[in-house]
Structure formats: structure tokens, C-alpha cells
Design an enzyme around this catalytic site. Structure first.
Site, PDB file in Angstrom:
ATOM      1  NE  ARG A   1      40.397  41.001  38.914  1.00 54.66           N
ATOM      2  CZ  ARG A   1      40.187  39.972  38.117  1.00 54.66           C
ATOM      3  NH1 ARG A   1      38.950  39.633  37.800  1.00 54.66           N
ATOM      4  NH2 ARG A   1      41.195  39.290  37.614  1.00 54.66           N
TER       5      ARG A   1
ATOM      6  CD  GLU B   1      34.189  38.305  44.574  1.00 53.99           C
ATOM      7  OE1 GLU B   1      34.702  37.165  44.633  1.00 53.99           O
ATOM      8  OE2 GLU B   1      34.080  38.950  43.540  1.00 53.99           O
TER       9      GLU B   1
ATOM     10  CG  HIS C   1      34.484  35.597  41.296  1.00 51.35           C
ATOM     11  ND1 HIS C   1      35.339  36.389  42.002  1.00 51.35           N
ATOM     12  CD2 HIS C   1      35.035  35.488  40.049  1.00 51.35           C
ATOM     13  CE1 HIS C   1      36.356  36.759  41.236  1.00 51.35           C
ATOM     14  NE2 HIS C   1      36.191  36.220  40.035  1.00 51.35           N
ATOM     15  CB  ILE C   2      29.980  31.408  38.491  1.00 51.18           C
ATOM     16  CG1 ILE C   2      28.792  32.293  38.090  1.00 51.18           C
ATOM     17  CG2 ILE C   2      29.830  30.887  39.910  1.00 51.18           C
ATOM     18  CD1 ILE C   2      27.471  31.543  38.004  1.00 51.18           C
ATOM     19  CB  ALA C   3      32.969  35.265  34.936  1.00 49.02           C
TER      20      ALA C   3
ATOM     21  CB  CYS D   1      31.795  39.557  34.230  1.00 52.90           C
ATOM     22  SG  CYS D   1      30.111  38.956  34.225  1.00 52.90           S
TER      23      CYS D   1
END
Length: 386
Positions: free
Chosen positions: A273, A302, A320-322, A271
């Protein structure tokens, strides 16, 4: 001539013109800007990633500041355009700023803001969620149910890994890495091995105290160990979560050789990079080791995934929802807006960018300071005494 981008305008007669390249969660950030005499223009164009040309058109001839996103390329061209328009402030709605050429910002005298201090627990929670989902094969089982394949209980159906008593490995024991480690140790009674250039004293004390508590109550105590190398963590841990910064030394930190060091049934979570992991090597490793599992929130290129990754049943991939809890995303929007507003107003820089609670208290006015400006020293900006 290109078609103008769609925008939504608040306080059209405001003295200061501020652009937000995307709508952001919540309304507090909007109200804070317009209360301070800002004309706020929010780009509402149905386009996920704005181009440099798009953002130049938004900046126009007069712009005091911009709130942007991690997906945008902020370099010489954009900072030059912002400077020509009279702008002196830009803030990412993100803690990271790999998309920003800070040297270019310095050249044009533009302050660069980011939003640390508000993502710690939220990001750690997602890393823990991916760890548990991978261990218990939840995504595979969910898909199995939805397509109607379940016709009765079977002894071997979706057998996964028990976390209790296993070893969790953390690479990068900063704020997020330490928060994740505490969740896994206390939540699942896992032992800890971590690698970091700096000793995580508070984390060590936490695990020691929790181990003593378990022992006093007749349970097996948890333990901790600070590894002498990253490779030691990879060899010994059952679940490994990556929390390093991204720079030249951590690019492809997890590569073919290091994947081969891990246990055959290990779980890898990222989570941090995307480029920290060699995604091509990871796909090959997943193919060769069907009981090895991975949970990814970030990707090397990404928004794209490397060929083959989406086909792997032993990979959980999320977009990418951390930081995507309501409280955190609204907080990020507020901090980004206050970075821009603070520079426009000539406020000093907050002394501790990770202590953001005073800015997020909705029952009081935020401090007269910029929460976090990453190039404040280079620009010679004063530090708040608040």
C-alpha cells in the site's frame, strides 16, 4: 442535468439488476451472472475514476448489487443509495478494501466482498521483477538505449548489484511476502531475514530444506533469520520488500529515520500500500543516495506521485499492476461477481476465502457460496458447509 454515463447491457430482461462500474477482464464473470437471471450493466464511460455522483446515477432506483473498484469511495452516501435501491451486495474487484467504509455498509445491511487468494503469486512475481530490475538498473539501461546514447561497451556502464549470496529482507511474511521470499531465495540463492508478528513456519522450513539441498550438492547453503524488529531487517538486508497491511500502525512505516538505517546501496520494493512509505522522505533519500534504489507499484496519493519522484533515475515506478496477470485479473472479476451473485441468491459464505480454486475451475460450476464477504460476521451471514 448531467449527461448519462455510457453503459453496455447484457441480458436486458434479467430479474436481478447488477452494475459493474468498470469493464473487467474475461467473459466468464459475465456469463455466470446472466446464467443466473441477472441483468448486467457495465459502465463503459471513458473515465478512469468514477465520482460518487457518477455511481449514484448508475445505481438508480432499483439495483440488487454492484461490482466496484478500489479507486472508488464507498461510504455512507453510496451505501445509502444502494440500500434505497434495494441492493444488499457490493464487491471490490480487489483484495484490499481501504476505499470502503465497512461500518457504513453494516449500517445499511450491505455485504462487502473482496477477492483474496488469487493475487498471491502474481503480486510476489511483480515484487521480484522490481527487485531484479532495480538491482540490474534495467529501466535506466532501456531508456539509455532508446534515446540513442549507447556507442559501445564500457567497464562502468550501468553497473548494478549481484543478488546471489546477498540478503533479502521481508517485512510482513504473510502469503504474498512468503511467496516473494521463496522466489528470491530459490531463484537467486539469497539469504532471508524477515519480520512479522507471527512466525512463518512454512517459510522457515522451505529455506531450511533448500539450504540442505544446496549443501548436499556442494554449494553454499542459504540461511534464514526471524528478526526481532523491523529495524533489524532494514539494517541488515540488501533488498527489502514491504508486505504489511495498511492501518494506523503501518502508515509511514518507512520514514526518514528508517530510510537512514538502510544500507547506502540497498533496494526498497513496495507492492503493498502506498501510504506505508513516506514518499516525500523517500524522494529526499533518493536524491542524497544515488546508489539507493526503489521499485514502487503503489503510491501515497494515487494516482499521483510526490514532487520529484518521477525525476529520480534510481526509482522504478509502475502504475499499480501487481495483480495484472491475465489469470489473476480474470479470477478477480469472477470472484467479485460471485460475491454479489451469492448474496443476491442467499448463498452462505465460503469457509476459507483464500481457497478459491473451486470458484476458478472453468470446467465445473462454482460452489453455491459467496467466496469472500469481509463483514459476514457483523451481518450474521451463515457459513457454507461445503
Amino acid at each position: 442535468m448531467a449527461k448519462p454515463l455510457q453503459i453496455e447491457v447484457y441480458n436486458p430482461n434479467g430479474k436481478y439488476r447488477v452494475i459493474s462500474t468498470k469493464p473487467m477482464p474475461g467473459t466468464r464473470w459475465i456469463n455466470l451472472l446472466i446464467e443466473q437471471d441477472c441483468r448486467l450493466e457495465i459502465c463503459t464511460q471513458k473515465k478512469t475514476i468514477l465520482s460518487v455522483e457518477d455511481i449514484i446515477s448508475l445505481i438508480g432506483d432499483k439495483c440488487d448489487g454492484v461490482i466496484g473498484q478500489l479507486t472508488e469511495e464507498w461510504g455512507e452516501t453510496l451505501f445509502s443509495a444502494l440500500s434505497r435501491a434495494g441492493g444488499k451486495a457490493f464487491s471490490n474487484m480487489a483484495v484490499g478494501y481501504n476505499n470502503v467504509d465497512v461500518n457504513a455498509a453494516n449500517k445499511y445491511g450491505v455485504a462487502v466482498g473482496n477477492t483474496p487468494g488469487v493475487l498471491t503469486e502474481t503480486t510476489a512475481e511483480l515484487a521480484a521483477s522490481l527487485s531484479l530490475s532495480a538491482a540490474r538498473r534495467i529501466v535506466e539501461a532501456d531508456e539509455f538505449m532508446r534515446i540513442g546514447l549507447y556507442d559501445g561497451w564500457l567497464p562502468h556502464l550501468f553497473v548494478g548489484n549481484l543478488l546471489k549470496g546477498q540478503t533479502v529482507g521481508v517485512i510482513g511474511a504473510g502469503r504474498i511476502g512468503s511467496a516473494y521470499a521463496r522466489m528470491m531465495v530459490e531463484g537467486f540463492k539469497m539469504n532471508l531475514i524477515y519480520y512479522d508478528l507471527y512466525q512463518a513456519n512454512r517459510l522457515e522450513k522451505f529455506v531450511t530444506a533448500y539450504g540442505q539441498f544446496l549443501k548436499a550438492n556442494g554449494e553454499q547453503p542459504v540461511t534464514w533469520k526471524r528478526a526481532s524488529s523491523m529495524e533489524e531487517v532494514l539494517r541488515e538486508a540488501d533488498v527489502i520488500s514491504l508486505h504489511p497491511i495498511l492501518d494506523k500502525t503501518t502508515y509511514h512505516l518507512v520514514n526518514k529515520e528508517r530510510l537512514a538505517m538502510m544500507k547506502k546501496e540497498a533496494i526498497l520494493v513496495n507492492c503493498s500500500r502506498g501510504p506505508v512509505v513516506d514518499e516525500v522522505a523517500l524522494v529526499e533519500h533518493l536524491k542524497a543516495n544515488p546508489m539507493f534504489r526503489v521499485g514502487l507499484d503503489v503510491f501515497e496519493d494515487e494516482p499521483y506521485m510526490k514532487p520529484g519522484l518521477a525525476d529520480m533515475k534510481n526509482a522504478i515506478v509502475v502504475p499499480h499492476i501487481a495483480s495484472a496477470s491475465k489469470w489473476t485479473r480474470e479470477g478477480m472479476a469472477t470472484l467479485a461477481a460471485l460475491n454479489v451473485l451469492g448474496k443476491i441468491k442467499g448463498y452462505p459464505i465460503w469457509s476459507d476465502p483464500n481457497r478459491v480454486e473451486p470458484f476458478l475451475d472453468e470446467n465445473s460450476r462454482p460452489p453455491a457460496a459467496c467466496p469472500s464477504i469481509v463483514n459476514s460476521k457483523a451481518l450474521g451471514l451463515p457459513v457454507s458447509k461445503l
